[in-house]
Design a protein around this motif. Sequence first.
Motif, PDB file in Angstrom:
ATOM      1  N   ALA A   5      43.941  48.243 -62.626  1.00 30.00           N
ATOM      2  CA  ALA A   5      45.331  47.900 -62.324  1.00 30.00           C
ATOM      3  C   ALA A   5      46.284  48.700 -63.200  1.00 30.00           C
ATOM      4  O   ALA A   5      47.354  49.146 -62.755  1.00 30.00           O
ATOM      5  CB  ALA A   5      45.547  46.404 -62.524  1.00 30.00           C
ATOM      6  N   GLN A   6      45.900  48.900 -64.461  1.00 30.34           N
ATOM      7  CA  GLN A   6      46.751  49.658 -65.378  1.00 30.34           C
ATOM      8  C   GLN A   6      46.894  51.113 -64.925  1.00 30.34           C
ATOM      9  O   GLN A   6      48.000  51.670 -64.920  1.00 30.34           O
ATOM     10  CB  GLN A   6      46.168  49.609 -66.790  1.00 30.34           C
ATOM     11  CG  GLN A   6      47.012  50.366 -67.817  1.00 30.34           C
ATOM     12  CD  GLN A   6      46.402  50.314 -69.209  1.00 30.34           C
ATOM     13  OE1 GLN A   6      45.559  49.474 -69.494  1.00 30.34           O
ATOM     14  NE2 GLN A   6      46.831  51.223 -70.064  1.00 30.34           N
ATOM     15  N   GLU A  36      39.820  54.399 -58.140  1.00 26.83           N
ATOM     16  CA  GLU A  36      38.498  53.795 -58.041  1.00 26.83           C
ATOM     17  C   GLU A  36      37.483  54.631 -58.794  1.00 26.83           C
ATOM     18  O   GLU A  36      37.794  55.751 -59.228  1.00 26.83           O
ATOM     19  CB  GLU A  36      38.094  53.680 -56.566  1.00 26.83           C
ATOM     20  CG  GLU A  36      38.118  55.006 -55.827  1.00 26.83           C
ATOM     21  CD  GLU A  36      37.975  54.830 -54.317  1.00 26.83           C
ATOM     22  OE1 GLU A  36      37.958  53.684 -53.854  1.00 26.83           O
ATOM     23  OE2 GLU A  36      37.876  55.852 -53.629  1.00 26.83           O
ATOM     24  N   PRO A  37      36.277  54.114 -58.967  1.00 28.54           N
ATOM     25  CA  PRO A  37      35.244  54.927 -59.618  1.00 28.54           C
ATOM     26  C   PRO A  37      34.862  56.085 -58.702  1.00 28.54           C
ATOM     27  O   PRO A  37      34.813  55.917 -57.473  1.00 28.54           O
ATOM     28  CB  PRO A  37      34.055  53.957 -59.767  1.00 28.54           C
ATOM     29  CG  PRO A  37      34.611  52.597 -59.512  1.00 28.54           C
ATOM     30  CD  PRO A  37      35.794  52.769 -58.624  1.00 28.54           C
ATOM     31  N   PRO A  38      34.594  57.260 -59.239  1.00 30.98           N
ATOM     32  CA  PRO A  38      34.126  58.364 -58.387  1.00 30.98           C
ATOM     33  C   PRO A  38      32.744  58.045 -57.836  1.00 30.98           C
ATOM     34  O   PRO A  38      31.980  57.286 -58.431  1.00 30.98           O
ATOM     35  CB  PRO A  38      34.093  59.560 -59.343  1.00 30.98           C
ATOM     36  CG  PRO A  38      33.967  58.973 -60.699  1.00 30.98           C
ATOM     37  CD  PRO A  38      34.673  57.646 -60.661  1.00 30.98           C
ATOM     38  N   ARG A 115      40.240  37.132 -62.204  1.00 30.41           N
ATOM     39  CA  ARG A 115      41.147  36.245 -61.469  1.00 30.41           C
ATOM     40  C   ARG A 115      42.502  36.922 -61.363  1.00 30.41           C
ATOM     41  O   ARG A 115      42.943  37.590 -62.296  1.00 30.41           O
ATOM     42  CB  ARG A 115      41.264  34.902 -62.197  1.00 30.41           C
ATOM     43  CG  ARG A 115      41.888  33.787 -61.391  1.00 30.41           C
ATOM     44  CD  ARG A 115      41.910  32.499 -62.199  1.00 30.41           C
ATOM     45  NE  ARG A 115      40.590  31.964 -62.429  1.00 30.41           N
ATOM     46  CZ  ARG A 115      39.922  31.210 -61.572  1.00 30.41           C
ATOM     47  NH1 ARG A 115      40.477  30.892 -60.402  1.00 30.41           N
ATOM     48  NH2 ARG A 115      38.718  30.757 -61.857  1.00 30.41           N
ATOM     49  N   SER A 116      43.190  36.766 -60.231  1.00 33.73           N
ATOM     50  CA  SER A 116      44.488  37.415 -60.065  1.00 33.73           C
ATOM     51  C   SER A 116      45.396  36.565 -59.202  1.00 33.73           C
ATOM     52  O   SER A 116      44.998  35.501 -58.717  1.00 33.73           O
ATOM     53  CB  SER A 116      44.318  38.802 -59.426  1.00 33.73           C
ATOM     54  OG  SER A 116      43.973  38.678 -58.051  1.00 33.73           O
ATOM     55  N   ASN A 117      46.593  37.061 -58.994  1.00 35.03           N
ATOM     56  CA  ASN A 117      47.548  36.356 -58.133  1.00 35.03           C
ATOM     57  C   ASN A 117      47.982  37.235 -56.974  1.00 35.03           C
ATOM     58  O   ASN A 117      49.093  37.105 -56.465  1.00 35.03           O
ATOM     59  CB  ASN A 117      48.773  35.914 -58.949  1.00 35.03           C
ATOM     60  CG  ASN A 117      49.622  34.903 -58.196  1.00 35.03           C
ATOM     61  OD1 ASN A 117      49.097  34.037 -57.492  1.00 35.03           O
ATOM     62  ND2 ASN A 117      50.938  35.016 -58.324  1.00 35.03           N
ATOM     63  N   ARG A 498      38.378  44.640 -59.423  1.00 34.47           N
ATOM     64  CA  ARG A 498      38.678  45.353 -58.178  1.00 34.47           C
ATOM     65  C   ARG A 498      37.672  44.990 -57.080  1.00 34.47           C
ATOM     66  O   ARG A 498      38.025  44.964 -55.901  1.00 34.47           O
ATOM     67  CB  ARG A 498      38.742  46.869 -58.390  1.00 34.47           C
ATOM     68  CG  ARG A 498      37.460  47.514 -58.822  1.00 34.47           C
ATOM     69  CD  ARG A 498      37.625  49.030 -58.992  1.00 34.47           C
ATOM     70  NE  ARG A 498      37.963  49.669 -57.739  1.00 34.47           N
ATOM     71  CZ  ARG A 498      37.093  50.048 -56.820  1.00 34.47           C
ATOM     72  NH1 ARG A 498      35.803  49.834 -57.019  1.00 34.47           N
ATOM     73  NH2 ARG A 498      37.490  50.636 -55.709  1.00 34.47           N
ATOM     74  N   VAL A 499      36.423  44.677 -57.479  1.00 34.34           N
ATOM     75  CA  VAL A 499      35.451  44.205 -56.493  1.00 34.34           C
ATOM     76  C   VAL A 499      35.920  42.882 -55.898  1.00 34.34           C
ATOM     77  O   VAL A 499      35.860  42.668 -54.682  1.00 34.34           O
ATOM     78  CB  VAL A 499      34.053  44.052 -57.129  1.00 34.34           C
ATOM     79  CG1 VAL A 499      33.107  43.286 -56.198  1.00 34.34           C
ATOM     80  CG2 VAL A 499      33.465  45.420 -57.446  1.00 34.34           C
TER      81      VAL A 499
END
Length: 577
Positions: A5-6, A36-38, A115-117, A498-499
């Motif tokens: 996110a950063q 994302e991860p390569p 956890r997120s909003n 992110r998953v």
Amino acid sequence: MTLYAQFAAHLDSILDALTAEGTLPTGLNRRAVTVEPPRDASHGDLATNAAMVLAKPAGTNPRALAEAIAAKLGALGEVSSVAVAGPSFINLTLHEDRWREELRAIHAAGDDYGRSNVGEGVTVNVEYVSANPTGPMHMGHCRGAVVGDALSSLLEHVGHKVVREYYVNDAGGQVDVLARSVHLRYREALGEDAGEVPEGLYPGDYLIPVGQALAAEYGDRYAAAPEGEWLALFRTRAVAAMLELIKADLALLGIHHDLFASEAELQAAGKPEAAEAWLRARDLVYDGVLEAPKGELPDDWEPVELPLFRSTRFGDDQDRPIKKSNGQWTYFGADVAYHFQKAQSADQLIDIWGADHAGTVKRIVAAVEAITEGRTRFDVKLIQMVRLLRAGEPVKMSKRSGNFVTLADVVREVGKDVVRFTMLTRKADAQMDFDFAKVVEASKDNPVFYVQYAHARVHSLRRRAVEAGIAPALGTPDLSRLDTAELTLVKRLAQFPRVIEGAAQAREPHRIAFYLYDLAAEFHAAWNAGNDDPSRRTVIAGDASLTQARLYLADAIGQIIRSGLAIMGVEAVEEMK
């Protein structure tokens, strides 16, 4: 803010700066831009498609745009190196201290890491299971039940308000058959020898207690009475008894619904008429005649005028009748009313259906688009069948239960956690084999065991450290003791948020099981490396600083496994038995 996110925020600021400089035009849609991860870990730690996505709408050269973005990303203190790959992919490698910082963030967030909003409190109605209330749950219902429940928990984890709903199909002919089946058991309870259960009735022994309860309450009052005198009563009592049975079965899996919506009550309240009136007012229902069936016409076919929903206006193959010629509501008509009701109290709708309902998806999607005027996101997740095996051989059905394998029997044999995890080890629309021998097998090939074993191993490390005379660190240990190989595990942990968000957006809870398996595999590999090289073990007698740093990493791994399993509704065991 988590690492991905950063860096998404960093990238957004860079694109703002390039817009201000005139390198990019204003108003570009950035929704397809990702961090994302390569695909190949040798290319770096993070990758972005920003230049590839934005170059064409910006009318600029992809490589030139990638170089401009890369130059600004390279100026960030956390970035060790930046490279432009191919035409415009940008790969970043971060300083190792940034991964140590993320490990501290994982510990600081605890169970809230991931956890997120992003759901922003949006209400999602998830309707799942919804098996006909004619008997106990069988394994044909199990997969949809687990997928729906895990999806509900996943959506809550990212900030949605979720309503778990079960639609009780108690208005169709199947509940009349149920009532007649119970009446047979009622007569048996009164001492009548009813013989073999007639073809067309439900034969399961689970109806015997219902018949006995009615016999105890009413005696022989309805034994020889005409059907019209007892059908409604027996139907109501039978459905109520079956719902209690179903709720008890679901509870074995840890599944509890917020709402049980009755189709019979829906119709009694005039909801289908209200939905029809609403649609007619918008010219979305009209009186018309269906096209004749293709091929040779049946002898009894004749054109009949019916109320038809204009589903072709919303992508369906043909308009659909909402009523039969006898005035009764079609299944589709009742479903339209049901979704009309749900949409009034939810911002988004999700239906979990068996794959045998695939043919009705297009029409119900059309209906929901109409009744919500396109404002409500609606997803139908189709669940493929589960084939039951025992040591590779198909499981024979249970005559006692009415020719099916009960969910309760399976849960009691292998356990709730095994059933739940296994049901999430493949995409919902892929067929699955459930082999009683393999799902309890202690091997790498059994994802349930493999992930649980990883958590149990993590739990054992504290005990090993104490036995080696090493106390846990007070506060954060010296993370500079963690080397590049160990920080690779932190990189896997950092992907968890992110998953979770990606799984929630795609409505695919199985992604969590996949992630946990990969994390467990990396942890087991690190453990096995310690078996080959004692210096790679977590607990190093005589080196408290290194042991404490590695315990700190192991604790974070255990924490992420627990969080992922909790969303799946699976316990993180501390010891394998």
